[in-house]
Write a protein that holds these residues in place. Structure first.
Motif, PDB file in Angstrom:
ATOM      1  N   ASN A   4       0.858  -1.237   0.272  1.00  0.00           N
ATOM      2  CA  ASN A   4       0.062   0.031   0.029  1.00  0.00           C
ATOM      3  C   ASN A   4       0.873   1.251  -0.091  1.00  0.00           C
ATOM      4  O   ASN A   4       1.704   1.398   0.906  1.00  0.00           O
ATOM      5  N   TYR A  11      -6.813   6.518   3.936  1.00  0.00           N
ATOM      6  CA  TYR A  11      -6.883   5.213   3.749  1.00  0.00           C
ATOM      7  C   TYR A  11      -7.837   4.716   2.673  1.00  0.00           C
ATOM      8  O   TYR A  11      -8.090   3.608   2.070  1.00  0.00           O
ATOM      9  N   CYS A  14      -5.476   5.323  -1.617  1.00  0.00           N
ATOM     10  CA  CYS A  14      -3.971   4.935  -1.596  1.00  0.00           C
ATOM     11  C   CYS A  14      -3.996   4.107  -3.181  1.00  0.00           C
ATOM     12  O   CYS A  14      -4.779   3.771  -3.733  1.00  0.00           O
ATOM     13  N   ILE A  16      -1.448   0.725  -4.966  1.00  0.00           N
ATOM     14  CA  ILE A  16      -1.151  -0.712  -4.579  1.00  0.00           C
ATOM     15  C   ILE A  16      -0.345  -1.031  -5.651  1.00  0.00           C
ATOM     16  O   ILE A  16      -0.190  -0.689  -6.782  1.00  0.00           O
ATOM     17  N   LEU A  88      -7.077   0.870   1.145  1.00  0.00           N
ATOM     18  CA  LEU A  88      -5.992   0.496   1.664  1.00  0.00           C
ATOM     19  C   LEU A  88      -6.411  -1.054   2.142  1.00  0.00           C
ATOM     20  O   LEU A  88      -7.447  -1.281   2.494  1.00  0.00           O
ATOM     21  N   VAL A  94       2.485  -1.145   4.454  1.00  0.00           N
ATOM     22  CA  VAL A  94       2.399  -0.125   4.017  1.00  0.00           C
ATOM     23  C   VAL A  94       3.416   0.866   4.192  1.00  0.00           C
ATOM     24  O   VAL A  94       4.346   0.940   4.937  1.00  0.00           O
TER      25      VAL A  94
END
Length: 97
Positions: A4, A11, A14, A16, A88, A94
């Motif tokens: 993430n 959140y 975000c 990926i 997220l 993260v």
């Protein structure tokens, strides 16, 4: 390994990315190295945006992935963006910018 990429603690917005496991194990370290690199004279114009006639350094996921592939991944499987502007995924590591 999926990561993430979080900006300003959002959140619900975000990105990926996918990176080789060996890179993912040290992703926090590489994120800091990227931020440090952005403050060097070696940053190309590709990392700048122009807003109202002024150039600003732009920290974006595509720039981070480009940097990873150029400086870190090299001979390994390349990193890439899987999805942007998404929620997220709690099971993924993260990194936050």
């Amino acid at each position: 390994m999926y990561i993430n990429v979080l900006y300003e603690g959002d959140y619900c917005d975000c990105d990926i990315i996918f990176v080789p496991d060996s890179i993912g194990d040290k992703i926090e370290q590489y994120a800091q190295q990227f931020c440090d690199w952005l403050n060097t004279p070696y940053v190309s114009n590709d990392y700048y945006v122009t807003i109202n006639g002024k150039e600003y350094l732009s920290l974006e996921t595509d720039g981070f992935v480009r940097w990873l592939n150029h400086y870190i991944c090299k001979d390994q499987c390349l990193a890439h963006i899987v999805k942007q502007h998404t929620n997220l995924v709690p099971s993924y590591k993260v990194i936050e910018f």
